[in-house]
Design an enzyme around this catalytic site. Structure first.
Site, short mmCIF file in Angstrom:
data_model
loop_
_atom_site.label_atom_id
_atom_site.label_comp_id
_atom_site.label_asym_id
_atom_site.label_seq_id
_atom_site.Cartn_x
_atom_site.Cartn_y
_atom_site.Cartn_z
CE1 TYR A 176 -8.66 -3.61 2.51
CE2 TYR A 176 -9.09 -2.53 4.60
CZ TYR A 176 -8.32 -3.38 3.82
OH TYR A 176 -7.22 -3.99 4.37
NE ARG A 177 -4.35 -0.84 4.24
CZ ARG A 177 -3.82 -1.77 5.03
NH1 ARG A 177 -4.56 -2.81 5.39
NH2 ARG A 177 -2.60 -1.66 5.48
CG ASP B 211 -2.37 -12.22 5.78
OD1 ASP B 211 -3.05 -13.12 6.31
OD2 ASP B 211 -2.67 -11.69 4.69
CE1 TYR C 145 -4.02 -1.98 0.17
CE2 TYR C 145 -2.96 -3.14 1.97
CZ TYR C 145 -3.97 -3.05 1.04
OH TYR C 145 -4.95 -4.02 0.98
CG HIS D 114 3.26 -8.70 -2.04
ND1 HIS D 114 3.21 -9.21 -0.76
CD2 HIS D 114 3.76 -9.68 -2.80
CE1 HIS D 114 3.68 -10.44 -0.75
NE2 HIS D 114 4.03 -10.75 -1.97
C1 LIG Z 1 1.94 -10.42 2.22
C2 LIG Z 1 1.23 -9.33 2.90
C3 LIG Z 1 0.12 -9.61 3.66
C4 LIG Z 1 -0.57 -8.61 4.32
N1 LIG Z 1 -1.66 -8.93 5.07
C5 LIG Z 1 -2.34 -7.96 5.71
C6 LIG Z 1 -3.47 -8.27 6.51
O1 LIG Z 1 -3.80 -9.42 6.71
N2 LIG Z 1 -4.16 -7.27 7.07
C7 LIG Z 1 -3.78 -5.98 6.92
O2 LIG Z 1 -4.44 -5.11 7.47
N3 LIG Z 1 -2.73 -5.66 6.18
C8 LIG Z 1 -1.99 -6.59 5.56
N4 LIG Z 1 -0.89 -6.24 4.81
C9 LIG Z 1 -0.56 -4.82 4.62
C10 LIG Z 1 0.43 -4.23 5.65
O3 LIG Z 1 1.60 -4.99 5.69
C11 LIG Z 1 -0.12 -4.12 7.04
O4 LIG Z 1 -1.37 -3.48 7.05
C12 LIG Z 1 0.81 -3.36 7.99
O5 LIG Z 1 0.36 -3.56 9.31
C13 LIG Z 1 0.82 -1.85 7.72
O6 LIG Z 1 2.04 -1.31 8.09
P1 LIG Z 1 2.27 -0.58 9.49
O7 LIG Z 1 1.46 -1.29 10.48
O8 LIG Z 1 3.73 -0.49 9.75
O9 LIG Z 1 1.62 0.83 9.28
P2 LIG Z 1 2.34 2.19 8.84
O10 LIG Z 1 3.05 1.96 7.58
O11 LIG Z 1 3.09 2.74 9.97
O12 LIG Z 1 1.05 3.08 8.63
C14 LIG Z 1 0.27 3.02 7.49
C15 LIG Z 1 -0.14 4.44 7.10
O13 LIG Z 1 -0.99 4.98 8.09
C16 LIG Z 1 -0.68 6.33 8.35
N5 LIG Z 1 -0.23 6.42 9.74
C17 LIG Z 1 0.49 5.50 10.40
N6 LIG Z 1 0.69 5.87 11.65
C18 LIG Z 1 0.12 7.07 11.79
C19 LIG Z 1 -0.02 7.94 12.90
N7 LIG Z 1 0.47 7.62 14.09
N8 LIG Z 1 -0.70 9.10 12.74
C20 LIG Z 1 -1.23 9.40 11.54
N9 LIG Z 1 -1.14 8.59 10.46
C21 LIG Z 1 -0.47 7.43 10.59
C22 LIG Z 1 0.39 6.74 7.39
O14 LIG Z 1 -0.19 7.36 6.26
C23 LIG Z 1 1.02 5.42 7.01
O15 LIG Z 1 1.54 5.44 5.71
C24 LIG Z 1 -0.15 -7.26 4.18
C25 LIG Z 1 0.97 -6.98 3.41
C26 LIG Z 1 1.67 -7.99 2.77
C27 LIG Z 1 2.85 -7.64 1.97
#
Ligand SMILES: Cc1cc2nc3c(=O)[nH]c(=O)nc-3n(C[C@H](O)[C@H](O)[C@H](O)COP(=O)(O)OP(=O)(O)OC[C@H]3O[C@@H](n4cnc5c(N)ncnc54)[C@H](O)[C@@H]3O)c2cc1C
Ligand SMILES: Cc1cc2nc3c(=O)[nH]c(=O)nc-3n(C[C@H](O)[C@H](O)[C@H](O)COP(=O)(O)OP(=O)(O)OC[C@H]3O[C@@H](n4cnc5c(N)ncnc54)[C@H](O)[C@@H]3O)c2cc1C
Lengths: 548, 548
Positions: free
Chosen positions: B491-492, B171, B110, B410
């Site tokens: 949704y995203r 995941d 994403y 991805h």
């Molecule tokens: C193989 C694979 C499987 C995956 N499976 C899933 C799954 O099952 N479910 C799922 O939900 N996702 C999934 N993902 C997507 C992703 O990896 C996860 O959602 C992951 O948890 C998001 O990264 P993060 O938690 O580090 O969020 P971040 O990258 O830290 O945050 C995401 C975004 O939210 C905003 N943000 C973050 N923190 C703040 C803050 N404190 N204040 C304001 N804005 C903020 C920013 O815009 C940021 O870019 C998957 C990805 C891959 C590659």
């Protein structure tokens, strides 16, 4: 009937909104009539009639706490669709006239149909916008207009033959499904958190634009009621307990038939059992062994719910002594006790039994706990009203309390706490002290949500008596302050206490209130929509003596 | 390892935000260093290294879809507490420098850690603000900072010996509990809707004020994490998928130990079984017989999840032919099939059996349905990774897919639909056509929420190849448009498609987008916070060629 209060003669009515002259107001009303039709815009120039629950007024608060001419409408408008709501909003902006939308105005105990600002034009949405727009029996959802009551929705589902669906109802079935959800009202099935269970809104913004939230913004989508989010920032929360928009449609999820429901009733002997009981309830509730909003009621409510005036059991002043209550209890199914728990288990029989066994074992740990066998409870007993409500069937039994006092009226004190024995005791102690000072009967019920409980304290007062109203008001104000000092805030409150309550949510120099002001000014620059609702004032009113 | 892409030499780096000169930027960075300490504000002046999952970069998107120097940070700031976040925000306002907050930046598929506006200063909150601030084992809640990963929270709970609590994990366990919830991410226990399960935020607004939402605004309250609402308008939704604030603390509910979990796997032979299956799933899911986010995966994922490069089974161009996949399947536990359902039942044994029996009966209605006995599934099979995840135990098995292509990356296509056979077929058809045109493998998984499903389509591409990246991008853009034409919205979405997706939520002349603009300008008048995130642009950027 137990009513002595006369329909009062008009003294200070009709009223015109502050800041506008009578001729200008009259001209503006004529203009609005030309948009909506003369019969759909009427002046509030008749005597104020309180009616009763099924014929409640939309001109004022039938349970007045102030002089009954205080929180009143100048006029009433009955829009027939969203475009007419938009027309009203544009009209209000043009003339700077405050408007106050209600869905059905049965917000009894919290201000009824009354506007916060005297002389606002009340937009009674429910009168003409009262359609169930959709029921989807596959998705278990519906889409309703503001005027759909719990009764109407229930009937509609039954008449379409959807046996697989049920609704969630609050104590009284005559309220608006939409209005109640916006107030974040609560019912008694597993779908009891009405705000959490809604899905999708259509809203007229204070400047007249019409938005649909969530998937409602996607043309051609069939997901408006099935997916509550959509893409990007979520807006729905802005429109609950607020004055940031007029909601004209709301999606609501419906509960699939759980395969059975079975209610139960336990009694506990001593007031001091409260702490132990609440500690027992918490883990059961969080793990959904107790599946609906748990109600732990003080025994006095068993007596009040019989619907007899308190004068039949006690003729003195002040609160009815506990001994008098106890004497009554011993003649009732509950027998002598202090706390009564009403709950319901859902699912097929063997699934219910699994949960009921655990509940029985846990409740049994309180010395003197008694399970009252439903087979021994008469059919007209309050227990069966609770069972209907917990099974999604609208009811009116709860009105029986109105008979407690002549001209019986209600006002609710509804603080939120965590589910701990300590919190329950502390809140009870605050309430007790303030009720004693005021010399009024105390009716506490702990309604346990999932991780939190609302203490719902119903003050029943004589609205025909200024003394009784003042005692209720003073007791409320004191309890709100005491609660805040101990970290408890109200989840919702009566119109007249909304400023006080908003001020208690004061963390970091009232940062949240300031954010509300910022949002209000951005969304409602003319300050016309429900000024003061929930303590949110537009720039035009702020700091000019409107706060109470 | 299956990586060939070199760490690229810097060509257009370091970058400075548009509209500011390099000397002014350098001076501003020095000023920020004086607030936070030199080591906590660093320029992005090193070669861009993609690292791998556990050592992911915070300077750019490791799964780049554009040239890897396109969506990059100018500098990185590491605040240590809320006051330092506030200092950064005030600094950004003073200098008009765009900032982009991330919690951990593992938003893979994403946009990763990349800012939407090239040259933004990325605020990496998680690096230093990574504490579990509270775990309340009685209330089943916690309070976390942005840098707490699912792994860390899980470990923390175990190390405190709280066997009665479990978390919900997506995941991959390396993401941020807080960041994932803000993105409205999803996991696979009954607490899978992370946004719905959060309770209370602390937020630094774009103008520097600090607010606590819900009961966090009540001084001394112990209900910030137990009651999600508070009094008056609800603000939390404003801070999810948005750029209206920087979240510095978040409350999260935890799931009480359900008393057991048992996973199951069914296979279904034909692609055409999809519609029947989805119709079977809907009522089971809505009534919570299927209790977790149901996953219905296409069989190709059984092969991809083995973690072997696709070249080991097929050396041609274009998508791997289905016959080749089928040949592999017959050697795997699932055997030959088209759809595979992974699910989990919760509770004590007899309660699970009650549900599993119903599921077995219903799934059995699909001709050729097979239940795969878990006892026959090898311990290193994907099934057991699903079981761990569905039991709240963080896992990394899902990364195996990255080996499918060299330089595997991805990007997700995630449209929402109602749970109907017709919708599932329609979405599959859209995806199939666009994948065929692009000549890429299609990996569809239907993730069934409660009343809605997300189709999660994982496009695996070679990020070292411009051709592969462009094919993925084009396929995405086409699918987004096709879906919208049929009423489906994402949704995203990935950073680069957020404008396109926001434009599809266009009801009533883009009314919701306009409301977002209005809110953005009111809350962020200088337009410094994450401009463009989720298609929300501040006035300073709007209509000036920034949209993609
Ligand atoms: C193989 C694979 C499987 C995956 N499976 C899933 C799954 O099952 N479910 C799922 O939900 N996702 C999934 N993902 C997507 C992703 O990896 C996860 O959602 C992951 O948890 C998001 O990264 P993060 O938690 O580090 O969020 P971040 O990258 O830290 O945050 C995401 C975004 O939210 C905003 N943000 C973050 N923190 C703040 C803050 N404190 N204040 C304001 N804005 C903020 C920013 O815009 C940021 O870019 C998957 C990805 C891959 C590659
Ligand atoms: C004995 C008794 C028991 C009760 N038990 C319960 C209970 O169990 N649970 C419970 O929740 N309540 C309970 N109540 C309180 C109340 O009766 C109900 O909540 C009732 O449903 C509220 O009235 P209404 O639905 O007609 O809402 P309305 O009066 O129409 O709406 C309430 C307020 O919401 C706002 N509003 C309404 N519609 C709109 C709109 N379309 N757009 C913008 N703003 C709008 C207005 O400010 C309005 O004043 C009880 C009251 C009594 C007297």
């Amino acid at each position: 009937e137990n009513q002595t209060k006369e329909t009062e003669p008009r003294v200070r009515l009709p009223v015109v909104p502050k800041g506008i002259t009578e001729p200008k107001f009259t001209a503006a009303i004529c203009e609005l009539q030309s948009h909506l039709g003369g019969e759909n815009v009427v002046l509030n120039d008749q005597p104020l009639s309180d009616g009763w629950y099924m014929e409640h007024p939309n001109t004022h608060d039938a349970f007045n706490l102030l002089d009954s001419e205080e929180t009143v409408a100048s006029a009433l408008a009955y829009p027939g669709d969203t475009a007419e709501v938009q027309a009203i909003v544009l009209w209000a902006n043009k003339h700077g006239i405050p408007i106050y939308p209600i869905s059905m105005g049965r917000n009894l105990g919290y201000g009824g149909a009354a506007p916060r600002v005297r002389g606002s034009v009340v937009i009674d949405l429910g009168r003409r916008m009262n359609k169930v727009l959709d029921i989807n029996a596959n998705d278990c959802t519906c889409l309703v207009e503001p005027g759909v009551s719990f009764y109407a929705l229930h009937e509609d589902i039954k008449s379409r033959g959807y046996d697989n669906l049920q609704i969630d109802v609050p104590d009284l079935g005559g309220g608006s499904v939409l209005g109640n959800a916006l107030e974040r009202g609560v019912g008694y099935t597993p779908y009891g958190d009405h705000w959490a269970m809604h899905a999708g809104l259509e809203v007229v913004l204070p400047t007249g634009e019409i938005v649909r939230t969530g998937m409602g913004a996607m043309p051609g989508a069939n997901t408006w009621q099935t997916f509550p989010y959509g893409f990007g920032p979520l807006h729905d929360g802005l429109f609950s307990q607020s004055n940031f928009g007029i909601v004209t449609k709301m999606g609501m999820t419906l509960m699939p038939n759980p395969g059975g429901s079975e209610s139960f009733m336990y009694t506990f002997p001593k007031e001091e059992d409260l702490a132990q009981l609440v500690e027992i309830i918490r883990p059961l509730r969080i793990s959904n062994i107790l599946e609906n909003v748990a109600q732990l009621k003080h025994c006095i409510q068993e007596v009040a719910s019989l619907g007899h005036p308190r004068s039949t059991i006690y003729q003195g002043d002040g609160a009815v002594p506990i001994e008098v209550i106890r004497r009554q209890l011993s003649m009732l199914p509950c027998g002598d006790c202090t706390w009564i728990y009403y709950g319901t288990a859902y699912g097929p029989k063997h699934i219910r039994e699994y949960k009921l066994d655990i509940i029985n074992r846990e409740f049994g740990k309180v010395p003197g706990a008694r399970h009252i066998d439903p087979a021994t409870i008469p059919v007209d007993h309050y227990f069966w009203a609770r069972h209907r409500v917990a099974s999604g069937i609208p009811d009116l039994h709860e009105l029986a309390w109105l008979n407690w006092m002549p001209n019986g009226a209600h006002v609710f004190f509804s603080p939120v706490s965590s589910i701990t024995g300590r919190d329950a005791e502390k809140l009870l102690q605050i309430a007790k002290q303030r009720h004693q000072e005021a010399g009024i009967d105390m009716f506490p019920a702990f309604c346990v949500g999932l991780r939190e409980m609302h203490l719902i304290l119903n003050i029943v007062y004589d609205r025909g008596s200024a003394t009784s109203r003042d005692a209720a008001t003073k007791c409320m104000r004191n309890m709100i302050d005491d609660a805040a000092k101990n970290g408890y805030g109200e989840y919702r409150t009566h119109l007249l206490f909304q400023d006080q309550v908003m001020k208690t949510y004061s963390w970091n120099d009232n940062a949240l209130e300031k954010l509300n002001s910022r949002l209000k000014d951005a969304l409602d620059p003319a300050g016309i929509l429900a000024p003061g609702r929930c303590g949110v004032w537009p720039a035009r009113y702020r700091g000019r003596g409107w706060e109470l």
